[in-house]
Design a protein around this motif. Structure first.
Motif, PDB file in Angstrom:
ATOM      1  N   LEU A   1       0.793  -1.222  -0.253  1.00 13.60           N
ATOM      2  CA  LEU A   1      -0.107   0.063  -0.148  1.00 13.60           C
ATOM      3  C   LEU A   1       0.778   1.325  -0.002  1.00 13.60           C
ATOM      4  CD1 LEU A   1      -2.640  -1.040   2.578  1.00 13.60           C
ATOM      5  CD2 LEU A   1      -3.097  -0.687   0.255  1.00 13.60           C
ATOM      6  N   ARG A   2       1.930   1.205   0.622  1.00 11.89           N
ATOM      7  CA  ARG A   2       2.801   2.495   0.992  1.00 11.89           C
ATOM      8  C   ARG A   2       3.452   2.954  -0.430  1.00 11.89           C
ATOM      9  NH1 ARG A   2       5.821   1.090   4.826  1.00 11.89           N
ATOM     10  NH2 ARG A   2       4.769   2.390   6.690  1.00 11.89           N
ATOM     11  N   LEU A   3       3.860   1.671  -1.005  1.00 14.82           N
ATOM     12  CA  LEU A   3       4.525   2.034  -2.476  1.00 14.82           C
ATOM     13  C   LEU A   3       3.425   2.426  -3.646  1.00 14.82           C
ATOM     14  CD1 LEU A   3       6.963  -1.026  -2.720  1.00 14.82           C
ATOM     15  CD2 LEU A   3       7.521   1.461  -2.543  1.00 14.82           C
ATOM     16  N   LEU A   4       2.199   1.851  -3.385  1.00 18.59           N
ATOM     17  CA  LEU A   4       1.281   2.567  -4.240  1.00 18.59           C
ATOM     18  C   LEU A   4       1.025   4.033  -4.209  1.00 18.59           C
ATOM     19  CD1 LEU A   4      -0.597   2.022  -6.795  1.00 18.59           C
ATOM     20  CD2 LEU A   4      -2.259   1.082  -5.079  1.00 18.59           C
ATOM     21  N   VAL A   5       0.900   4.279  -2.782  1.00 22.33           N
ATOM     22  CA  VAL A   5       0.522   5.723  -2.237  1.00 22.33           C
ATOM     23  C   VAL A   5       1.531   6.632  -2.832  1.00 22.33           C
ATOM     24  CG1 VAL A   5      -0.135   7.199  -0.357  1.00 22.33           C
ATOM     25  CG2 VAL A   5      -1.039   4.937  -0.700  1.00 22.33           C
ATOM     26  N   LEU A   6       2.836   6.198  -2.476  1.00 21.77           N
ATOM     27  CA  LEU A   6       4.063   7.123  -2.741  1.00 21.77           C
ATOM     28  C   LEU A   6       4.079   7.204  -4.250  1.00 21.77           C
ATOM     29  CD1 LEU A   6       6.564   5.637  -0.209  1.00 21.77           C
ATOM     30  CD2 LEU A   6       5.487   7.938  -0.418  1.00 21.77           C
ATOM     31  N   LYS A   7       3.698   6.262  -4.884  1.00 18.66           N
ATOM     32  CA  LYS A   7       3.799   6.356  -6.554  1.00 18.66           C
ATOM     33  C   LYS A   7       2.746   7.398  -6.987  1.00 18.66           C
ATOM     34  CE  LYS A   7       2.459   4.197 -10.916  1.00 18.66           C
ATOM     35  NZ  LYS A   7       1.944   3.134 -11.420  1.00 18.66           N
ATOM     36  N   THR A   8       1.428   7.334  -6.404  1.00 15.97           N
ATOM     37  CA  THR A   8       0.239   8.195  -6.547  1.00 15.97           C
ATOM     38  C   THR A   8       0.632   9.786  -6.170  1.00 15.97           C
ATOM     39  OG1 THR A   8      -1.059   6.512  -5.974  1.00 15.97           O
ATOM     40  CG2 THR A   8      -2.188   8.497  -6.211  1.00 15.97           C
ATOM     41  N   ALA A   9       1.304   9.791  -5.269  1.00 17.23           N
ATOM     42  CA  ALA A   9       1.820  11.065  -4.943  1.00 17.23           C
ATOM     43  C   ALA A   9       2.776  11.831  -5.733  1.00 17.23           C
ATOM     44  CB  ALA A   9       2.195  11.083  -3.282  1.00 17.23           C
ATOM     45  N   TRP A  10       3.888  10.956  -6.192  1.00 17.53           N
ATOM     46  CA  TRP A  10       4.994  11.384  -7.350  1.00 17.53           C
ATOM     47  C   TRP A  10       4.247  11.714  -8.415  1.00 17.53           C
ATOM     48  CZ3 TRP A  10       6.106   8.752 -11.644  1.00 17.53           C
ATOM     49  CH2 TRP A  10       7.376   9.273 -12.508  1.00 17.53           C
ATOM     50  N   LEU A  11       3.079  11.104  -8.823  1.00  9.99           N
ATOM     51  CA  LEU A  11       2.249  11.247 -10.202  1.00  9.99           C
ATOM     52  C   LEU A  11       1.648  12.735  -9.828  1.00  9.99           C
ATOM     53  CD1 LEU A  11       1.039   7.804 -11.207  1.00  9.99           C
ATOM     54  CD2 LEU A  11       2.597   9.345 -12.519  1.00  9.99           C
ATOM     55  N   MET A  12       1.020  12.818  -8.908  1.00 10.83           N
ATOM     56  CA  MET A  12       0.207  14.056  -8.643  1.00 10.83           C
ATOM     57  C   MET A  12       0.987  15.321  -8.790  1.00 10.83           C
ATOM     58  SD  MET A  12      -2.346  12.732  -5.499  1.00 10.83           S
ATOM     59  CE  MET A  12      -2.966  14.211  -5.289  1.00 10.83           C
ATOM     60  N   ASP A  13       2.249  14.904  -8.213  1.00  9.46           N
ATOM     61  CA  ASP A  13       3.410  15.951  -8.324  1.00  9.46           C
ATOM     62  C   ASP A  13       3.970  16.262  -9.788  1.00  9.46           C
ATOM     63  OD1 ASP A  13       3.114  16.460  -5.322  1.00  9.46           O
ATOM     64  OD2 ASP A  13       4.744  15.253  -5.103  1.00  9.46           O
ATOM     65  N   THR A  14       3.928  15.304 -10.624  1.00 10.47           N
ATOM     66  CA  THR A  14       4.715  15.329 -11.842  1.00 10.47           C
ATOM     67  C   THR A  14       3.812  15.607 -13.058  1.00 10.47           C
ATOM     68  OG1 THR A  14       4.761  13.007 -11.813  1.00 10.47           O
ATOM     69  CG2 THR A  14       6.533  14.316 -11.197  1.00 10.47           C
ATOM     70  N   VAL A  15       2.417  14.976 -12.999  1.00  8.54           N
ATOM     71  CA  VAL A  15       1.708  14.981 -14.288  1.00  8.54           C
ATOM     72  C   VAL A  15       0.181  15.436 -13.772  1.00  8.54           C
ATOM     73  CG1 VAL A  15       2.599  13.312 -15.557  1.00  8.54           C
ATOM     74  CG2 VAL A  15       0.806  12.465 -13.954  1.00  8.54           C
ATOM     75  N   GLY A  16       0.105  15.898 -12.447  1.00  8.75           N
ATOM     76  CA  GLY A  16      -1.130  16.442 -11.927  1.00  8.75           C
ATOM     77  C   GLY A  16      -2.241  15.178 -11.649  1.00  8.75           C
ATOM     78  N   ASN A  17      -3.201  15.936 -10.976  1.00 10.31           N
ATOM     79  CA  ASN A  17      -4.404  14.829 -10.466  1.00 10.31           C
ATOM     80  C   ASN A  17      -4.937  13.978 -11.655  1.00 10.31           C
ATOM     81  OD1 ASN A  17      -3.842  15.952  -7.945  1.00 10.31           O
ATOM     82  ND2 ASN A  17      -5.962  16.859  -7.766  1.00 10.31           N
ATOM     83  N   ARG A  18      -5.070  14.716 -12.743  1.00  7.04           N
ATOM     84  CA  ARG A  18      -5.633  14.015 -13.899  1.00  7.04           C
ATOM     85  C   ARG A  18      -4.759  12.702 -14.492  1.00  7.04           C
ATOM     86  NH1 ARG A  18     -10.240  15.644 -16.518  1.00  7.04           N
ATOM     87  NH2 ARG A  18     -11.055  17.543 -16.015  1.00  7.04           N
ATOM     88  N   GLY A  19      -3.402  13.135 -14.397  1.00 12.04           N
ATOM     89  CA  GLY A  19      -2.593  11.857 -14.780  1.00 12.04           C
ATOM     90  C   GLY A  19      -2.688  10.929 -13.931  1.00 12.04           C
TER      91      GLY A  19
END
Length: 403
Positions: A313-331
């Motif tokens: 779970l932690r890895l998936l959530v960290l990946k999600t946080a990284w994507l939100m920072d790099t490509v935005g919520n839509r990405g």
């Protein structure tokens, strides 16, 4: 993808862990005692104000909010801090001014609010001087489809008139709640997702009737300001109280819920870590049938499965946080939905194992486990039920294979 903590995150983690050990964990028993002896269950116990003062002195304040209004952290920087607060979810988030629904409301005002709205409402919220509420869910319609809402917001000259009935309006029972963000329909004839708008309604405005606090598995959630049933009858507010533009309510709601979902999930992982700690301590110290229950294969399996699930779970959530920072919520749409589906369900299982390990104590008030279970189970409904996220996620996947 690099999920290692940068220097600022490490420094804040160190400060926050020390704050938890020195202030938050010792305050849990005080908090419970003050709540039990309080006359008003919706008023935060005095110890919360003491914790807020201590947190602010240590620079542990508004960590959730990016940009100049907050701590300026990215989602990836804030995620491990949110996890730490999840170890004591009823105390740590409000102590740091990082508790819902104020977090989401501050994000809305910061991104969509006018200068006057920010000055009047955002600034005192950022200072922790007032609390707020968010009114979207309604008892008469299936609120899993936010376009269903029936509350009307009708223009009358220089005012909007609000009529409707809401419930689970988080924060509205808190006596320090001063403002509510209310979502309703301004144009029922518009395209389905352009019918809704959001307006700011003072809690003490004429026509606002805060009727009762809704219980959640028997808990009043008073520390969160309660989840109120609120009736709006011909409530008048200035047109200047519109948040964003008319017809923009649905889009604002989606923007509000994206960061909220990742915050919830990281705190839930903190809950899971607390449950595993309690489970291991109980298993090592409790003897049944002549040996510690930690020696039982089934208990060892519970502990091992829980550790694997937390790491996933932690890895998936960290990946999600990284994507939100790099490509935005839509990405990060797929990942945001994935963590919302996976995290509460897995953490619910983990807390359930800890309850089972504790036996009768696990469902009593002598451990935090029963209340933690209720909180995590509720997350499977909050910010959209599991089934809605699965439906959306499946449709997104099927688009790859259908014309």
């Amino acid at each position: 993808m690099d999920f290692s903590f940068d220097a600022r995150t490490e420094e804040l983690r160190g400060r926050l862990l020390a704050f938890m050990d020195e202030f938050v964990y010792p305050a849990e028993a005080v908090f419970a005692e003050q709540r039990a002896s309080g006359i008003d269950p919706w008023s935060p116990p005095p110890v919360v104000q003491e914790l807020k003062a201590a947190a602010r002195e240590r620079g542990l304040w508004n960590l959730f909010l990016p940009g100049e209004n907050g701590a300026g952290l990215t989602n990836l920087q804030y995620a491990p801090l949110a996890e730490i607060t999840g170890h004591s979810p009823h105390l740590a988030p409000p102590a740091l001014n990082c508790a819902a629904p104020d977090t989401g409301n501050m994000e809305v005002l910061s991104e969509f609010g006018s200068d006057e709205q920010r000055k009047t409402w955002l600034e005192p919220l950022l200072a922790g001087e007032i609390r707020s509420a968010f009114a979207m869910t309604e008892p008469e319609v299936a609120s899993s489809d936010a376009a269903n809402i029936e509350t009307r917001i009708e223009r009358d000259g220089d005012e909007y008139v609000v009529n409707g009935r809401k419930w689970f309006t988080s924060g509205a029972m808190n006596p320090n709640c001063r403002i509510m963000i209310v979502m309703g329909k301004t144009d029922p004839s518009a395209e389905r997702h352009r019918q809704q708008s959001m307006v700011l309604v003072p809690r003490d405005a004429p026509g606002v009737d805060v009727r009762r606090g809704m219980r959640v598995f028997g808990y009043d959630d008073g520390d969160h300001g309660g989840h109120a049933e609120v009736v709006f009858t011909d409530v008048r507010v200035p047109v200047a109280n519109l948040v964003g533009e008319e017809g923009g309510g649905f889009a604002i709601a989606q923007a509000r819920l994206g960061p909220g979902r990742i915050h919830h999930c990281m705190r839930a992982i903190g809950i899971a870590e607390r449950a595993v700690e309690l489970m291991c301590r109980r298993a090592a110290s409790r003897v049944a049938f002549g040996k510690p229950i930690a020696a039982q294969g089934v208990v060892q399996e519970w502990i091992a499965d829980s550790r694997v699930e937390i790491e996933q779970l932690r890895l998936l959530v960290l990946k999600t946080a990284w994507l939100m920072d790099t490509v935005g919520n839509r990405g990060a749409h797929t990942e945001i939905q994935s963590i919302k589906i996976a995290t509460p369900l897995a953490v619910q299982r983990i807390v359930d194992r800890a309850i089972q390990t504790h036996g009768a104590a696990g469902v009593s008030q002598d451990t935090p486990l029963a209340e933690l279970w209720a909180q995590v189970r509720t997350l499977r409904l909050a910010d959209g039920p599991d089934e809605v996220h699965k439906r959306s996620l499946a449709r997104r996947e099927l688009k790859k294979y259908t014309v």
